[in-house]
Design an enzyme around this catalytic site. Structure first.
Site, PDB file in Angstrom:
ATOM      1  N   LEU A   7       0.832  -1.179   0.161  1.00 17.05           N
ATOM      2  CA  LEU A   7       0.024   0.153   0.035  1.00 17.05           C
ATOM      3  C   LEU A   7       0.997   1.196   0.106  1.00 17.05           C
ATOM      4  O   LEU A   7       1.657   1.356   0.954  1.00 17.05           O
ATOM      5  CB  LEU A   7      -0.982   0.162   0.994  1.00 17.05           C
ATOM      6  CG  LEU A   7      -1.814  -1.136   1.453  1.00 17.05           C
ATOM      7  CD1 LEU A   7      -2.726  -0.695   2.805  1.00 17.05           C
ATOM      8  CD2 LEU A   7      -2.445  -1.638   0.314  1.00 17.05           C
ATOM      9  N   ARG A  14       2.280  14.156   6.809  1.00 16.21           N
ATOM     10  CA  ARG A  14       3.040  14.893   7.947  1.00 16.21           C
ATOM     11  C   ARG A  14       4.528  14.909   7.538  1.00 16.21           C
ATOM     12  O   ARG A  14       5.257  15.518   8.497  1.00 16.21           O
ATOM     13  CB  ARG A  14       2.752  13.982   9.077  1.00 16.21           C
ATOM     14  CG  ARG A  14       1.502  14.221   9.705  1.00 16.21           C
ATOM     15  CD  ARG A  14       1.055  13.301  10.960  1.00 16.21           C
ATOM     16  NE  ARG A  14       0.456  11.955  10.233  1.00 16.21           N
ATOM     17  CZ  ARG A  14       0.399  10.778  10.995  1.00 16.21           C
ATOM     18  NH1 ARG A  14       0.728  10.904  12.211  1.00 16.21           N
ATOM     19  NH2 ARG A  14      -0.275   9.871  10.449  1.00 16.21           N
ATOM     20  N   LYS A  21       5.710  10.181   0.262  1.00 17.62           N
ATOM     21  CA  LYS A  21       6.484   9.463   1.463  1.00 17.62           C
ATOM     22  C   LYS A  21       7.166   8.329   1.203  1.00 17.62           C
ATOM     23  O   LYS A  21       8.489   8.335   1.624  1.00 17.62           O
ATOM     24  CB  LYS A  21       5.398   9.238   2.702  1.00 17.62           C
ATOM     25  CG  LYS A  21       5.747   8.358   3.903  1.00 17.62           C
ATOM     26  CD  LYS A  21       4.768   8.670   4.918  1.00 17.62           C
ATOM     27  CE  LYS A  21       4.027   7.707   4.804  1.00 17.62           C
ATOM     28  NZ  LYS A  21       2.902   7.928   6.194  1.00 17.62           N
ATOM     29  N   THR A  79      -7.477   1.960   3.451  1.00  9.79           N
ATOM     30  CA  THR A  79      -6.706   1.009   3.362  1.00  9.79           C
ATOM     31  C   THR A  79      -7.600  -0.154   2.500  1.00  9.79           C
ATOM     32  O   THR A  79      -7.005  -0.997   1.709  1.00  9.79           O
ATOM     33  CB  THR A  79      -6.147   0.309   4.649  1.00  9.79           C
ATOM     34  OG1 THR A  79      -7.132   0.343   5.411  1.00  9.79           O
ATOM     35  CG2 THR A  79      -5.175   1.332   4.931  1.00  9.79           C
ATOM     36  N   GLY A 140      -4.679   0.584  15.597  1.00  8.47           N
ATOM     37  CA  GLY A 140      -5.515  -0.409  15.903  1.00  8.47           C
ATOM     38  C   GLY A 140      -5.250  -1.189  16.723  1.00  8.47           C
ATOM     39  O   GLY A 140      -4.323  -1.952  16.658  1.00  8.47           O
ATOM     40  N   ARG A 436      61.063  24.612 -19.105  1.00  6.06           N
ATOM     41  CA  ARG A 436      60.922  25.795 -18.299  1.00  6.06           C
ATOM     42  C   ARG A 436      61.980  26.747 -18.665  1.00  6.06           C
ATOM     43  O   ARG A 436      62.842  26.410 -19.475  1.00  6.06           O
ATOM     44  CB  ARG A 436      60.980  25.609 -16.896  1.00  6.06           C
ATOM     45  CG  ARG A 436      62.153  25.010 -16.374  1.00  6.06           C
ATOM     46  CD  ARG A 436      62.519  24.965 -15.083  1.00  6.06           C
ATOM     47  NE  ARG A 436      62.923  23.716 -14.149  1.00  6.06           N
ATOM     48  CZ  ARG A 436      64.132  23.409 -14.085  1.00  6.06           C
ATOM     49  NH1 ARG A 436      65.176  24.182 -14.486  1.00  6.06           N
ATOM     50  NH2 ARG A 436      64.324  22.218 -13.196  1.00  6.06           N
TER      51      ARG A 436
HETATM   52  C1  UD1 Z   1      -3.550   1.306   9.688  1.00  4.38           C
HETATM   53  C2  UD1 Z   1      -4.416   0.372  10.303  1.00  4.38           C
HETATM   54  C3  UD1 Z   1      -4.413   0.261  11.700  1.00  4.38           C
HETATM   55  C4  UD1 Z   1      -2.907  -0.047  11.970  1.00  4.38           C
HETATM   56  C5  UD1 Z   1      -2.095   1.018  11.407  1.00  4.38           C
HETATM   57  C6  UD1 Z   1      -0.557   0.391  11.344  1.00  4.38           C
HETATM   58  C7  UD1 Z   1      -6.571   0.615   8.973  1.00  4.38           C
HETATM   59  C8  UD1 Z   1      -8.003   0.957   9.026  1.00  4.38           C
HETATM   60  N1  UD1 Z   1      -5.969   0.875  10.234  1.00  4.38           N
HETATM   61  O1  UD1 Z   1      -3.932   2.482  10.248  1.00  4.38           O
HETATM   62  O2  UD1 Z   1      -5.205  -0.675  12.232  1.00  4.38           O
HETATM   63  O3  UD1 Z   1      -2.650  -0.279  13.332  1.00  4.38           O
HETATM   64  O4  UD1 Z   1      -2.246   0.912  10.025  1.00  4.38           O
HETATM   65  O5  UD1 Z   1       0.472   1.215  10.741  1.00  4.38           O
HETATM   66  O6  UD1 Z   1      -6.129  -0.117   7.729  1.00  4.38           O
HETATM   67  N2  UD1 Z   1      -3.172   3.702   1.889  1.00  4.38           N
HETATM   68  C9  UD1 Z   1      -3.295   3.590   0.552  1.00  4.38           C
HETATM   69  N3  UD1 Z   1      -4.578   4.103   0.067  1.00  4.38           N
HETATM   70  C10 UD1 Z   1      -5.350   4.736   0.932  1.00  4.38           C
HETATM   71  C11 UD1 Z   1      -5.122   4.711   2.397  1.00  4.38           C
HETATM   72  C12 UD1 Z   1      -3.875   4.184   2.921  1.00  4.38           C
HETATM   73  O7  UD1 Z   1      -2.408   3.082  -0.191  1.00  4.38           O
HETATM   74  O8  UD1 Z   1      -6.630   5.001   0.501  1.00  4.38           O
HETATM   75  C13 UD1 Z   1      -1.713   3.506   2.413  1.00  4.38           C
HETATM   76  C14 UD1 Z   1      -0.873   4.569   2.858  1.00  4.38           C
HETATM   77  O9  UD1 Z   1       0.037   5.056   1.863  1.00  4.38           O
HETATM   78  C15 UD1 Z   1       0.077   3.754   4.113  1.00  4.38           C
HETATM   79  C16 UD1 Z   1      -0.958   2.571   4.430  1.00  4.38           C
HETATM   80  O10 UD1 Z   1      -2.016   2.335   3.509  1.00  4.38           O
HETATM   81  O11 UD1 Z   1       1.042   3.304   3.358  1.00  4.38           O
HETATM   82  C17 UD1 Z   1      -1.523   2.814   5.553  1.00  4.38           C
HETATM   83  O12 UD1 Z   1      -2.450   3.872   5.790  1.00  4.38           O
HETATM   84  P1  UD1 Z   1      -2.791   4.961   7.049  1.00  4.38           P
HETATM   85  O13 UD1 Z   1      -3.707   5.869   6.598  1.00  4.38           O
HETATM   86  O14 UD1 Z   1      -1.292   5.354   7.369  1.00  4.38           O
HETATM   87  O15 UD1 Z   1      -3.370   3.744   8.012  1.00  4.38           O
HETATM   88  P2  UD1 Z   1      -3.292   4.040   9.601  1.00  4.38           P
HETATM   89  O16 UD1 Z   1      -4.307   5.197   9.845  1.00  4.38           O
HETATM   90  O17 UD1 Z   1      -2.200   4.179  10.076  1.00  4.38           O
HETATM   91 CA    CA Z   2       0.317   4.906   9.016  1.00  2.70          CA
END
Ligand code: UD1
Ligand code: CA
Length: 452
Positions: A7, A14, A21, A79, A140, A436
């Site tokens: 992902l 941030r 990132k 996610t 989570g 030289r």
């Molecule tokens: C997620 C988990 C959480 C876990 C945490 C660990 C969910 C709902 N929650 O939360 O339980 O403890 O990771 O780090 O999954 N991303 C995409 N597309 C999107 C959204 C996110 O590709 O639409 C990618 C982001 O780039 C990132 C990863 O997914 O690499 C995680 O996304 P992020 O929003 O950071 O999830 P957390 O809120 O940290």
């Molecule tokens: Ca995260």
């Protein structure tokens, strides 16, 4: 059969950066490159990277990786939504799918292996990598019945006060039975605090699901800001340095040294303080590097010493002494038992064995034979303002102090160049060249004063 999905579509707000990132570097590799490498050990048949924010830039940064499929997630709706984008790509795939986060770069290959093995041994629908964190805030929470059978995952923001007390957290790393996962993915709803589709809801729909606690929780550290990037760098450095010390390398004052994890060191190498080893650098046994040196993408032979010097993209052979204050760059090759000394810069230059360039010289685009002595202050004038030209110096030739060799030029073997010469034409073997103005002495000469 195993496929891997990463992902990597999020923006990473941030980080406060123009760069996505997952393209930020940690040592010599980007975050997403590290994640890709961490799953090499399970020999995935397919590798899919889900991209969105600046997707083209993420793709371009992975050009050197072969067999990667990019999956577009045009809007980042969570996610679970990211995982849904995989459905058309993995149509007909019947194996297991590892899901990794592009911003979790410190996972050890063995951890991923253990996750997959546990998944396969239990014939799980899903298996979750979890950790017991001293401070679980933001993650989570994972609830299990008995030791490790999952009952529920609740996002931090959706937790009750009592649920927040649970220190077992979801790392965001999963292994799924793909056909089962694919069946529940379309059922996801965005009925949560963030109005996002959560991959964790899909986990909640599946059964059986067990968890694997990671032993070293630092492995699952996610990078969300620059402070976490720096923390991850320190963790990585500690790992790398401990590994080399265990394998017989001496690090004097490890805190002041940095070593990329792409570097190779042999036992009985000594690294002195304020030394930095980068990229694809290898150093052979008995060599002593530093203090105060930077070596990148270079091969250093046995029993070499490097003191207060900078070496990049170069090769230094056995028993050679470099420094203090030497700069080797742009494909230099220094032979065995050479001495390259104070304030010497070599660029795209190849030196034979037992050759010395001991003081205050610049050699660019130069090839020398063996046992050459380059006198103090010798300079190759290799650039005519348009093009670079080569200088060739034969075996046993000696250049006097402050010689200028105007390239293109060839000095034969056993040539002596008189000090202060500006040599513009080739010199045959066994010759002395003096180029030289002859010294003029006017005896009894005195400045005439205006009075007398
Ligand atoms: C997620 C988990 C959480 C876990 C945490 C660990 C969910 C709902 N929650 O939360 O339980 O403890 O990771 O780090 O999954 N991303 C995409 N597309 C999107 C959204 C996110 O590709 O639409 C990618 C982001 O780039 C990132 C990863 O997914 O690499 C995680 O996304 P992020 O929003 O950071 O999830 P957390 O809120 O940290
Ligand atoms: Ca995260």
């Amino acid at each position: 059969m195993v496929a891997v999905a990463i992902l990597a579509a999020g923006r990473g707000t941030r980080m406060k950066s123009d760069l996505p990132k997952v393209c930020h570097t940690l040592g010599s590799l980007s975050l997403v490159e590290r994640v890709l490498n961490s799953c090499l050990a399970v020999e995935p048949k397919r590798r899919l990277v889900i991209v969105g924010y600046q997707g083209e830039r993420v793709k371009a940064s992975l050009e050197s990786f072969v067999n990667i499929e990019f999956v577009e997630q045009t809007q980042q709706l969570g996610t679970g939504h990211a995982a849904q984008q995989l459905i058309p790509y993995l149509d007909g795939f019947t194996g297991d799918l590892l899901v990794l986060n592009g911003d979790v770069p410190l996972l050890r290959p063995n951890t991923i292996k253990l996750l997959l093995e546990t998944h396969q041994a239990n014939q799980n629908a899903a298996t979750l990598l979890t950790a017991q964190l001293p401070n679980p805030q933001g993650y989570g929470r994972v609830f299990c019945n008995g030791q490790d059978r999952l009952t529920q995952i609740v996002e931090d923001r959706d937790c009750t006060a009592a649920q927040k007390q649970n220190r077992r957290i979801n790392s965001g790393i999963y292994c799924f039975n793909w056909p089962k996962f694919a069946k529940v993915l379309p059922q996801l709803q965005a009925n949560n605090d963030q109005k996002e589709y959560y991959i964790t809801d899909a986990v909640n729909y599946l059964d059986p699901v067990t968890v694997v606690d990671v032993e070293d929780y630092q492995e699952i550290l996610g990078i969300n800001d620059r402070k976490q990037l720096a923390t991850a760098y320190n963790i990585l450095q500690t790992r790398v340095k401990e590994t080399w010390m265990e394998r017989g390398v001496t690090l004097i004052d490890p805190a002041s040294i940095t070593i990329d994890d792409t570097v190779e060191l042999q036992p009985d190498v000594i690294i002195e303080p304020q030394t930095h080893l980068r990229g694809k650098t290898a150093i052979a046994s008995g060599s002593r590097i530093g203090p105060g040196s930077l070596i990148e993408n270079s091969q250093i032979g046995e029993n070499v010493t490097v003191l207060y010097s900078v070496i990049s993209d170069s090769v230094v052979k056995n028993n050679t002494r470099i420094g203090p204050y030497t700069h080797l760059r742009g494909h230099v090759e220094v032979g065995e038992s050479c001495r390259i000394g104070n304030f010497v810069e070599l660029k795209n230059t190849q030196l034979g064995d037992r050759t010395n360039v001991a003081h205050l010289s610049y050699l660019g685009d130069t090839t020398t034979g063996d046992r050459v002595n380059v006198g103090a202050g010798t300079i190759t004038a290799n650039y005519d303002g348009v093009k670079k030209h080569r200088t060739k110096i034969g075996d046993r030739t000696k250049t006097g102090s402050n010689s200028v060799l105007v390239a293109p030029i060839t000095l034969g073997e056993d040539v002596n160049v008189a000090a202060g010469s500006i040599v513009t034409e080739d010199v045959p073997n066994d010759s002395l060249v003096i180029a030289r103005a002859r010294q003029v002495v006017k005896r009894g000469w005195r400045l005439k004063s205006s009075e007398s």
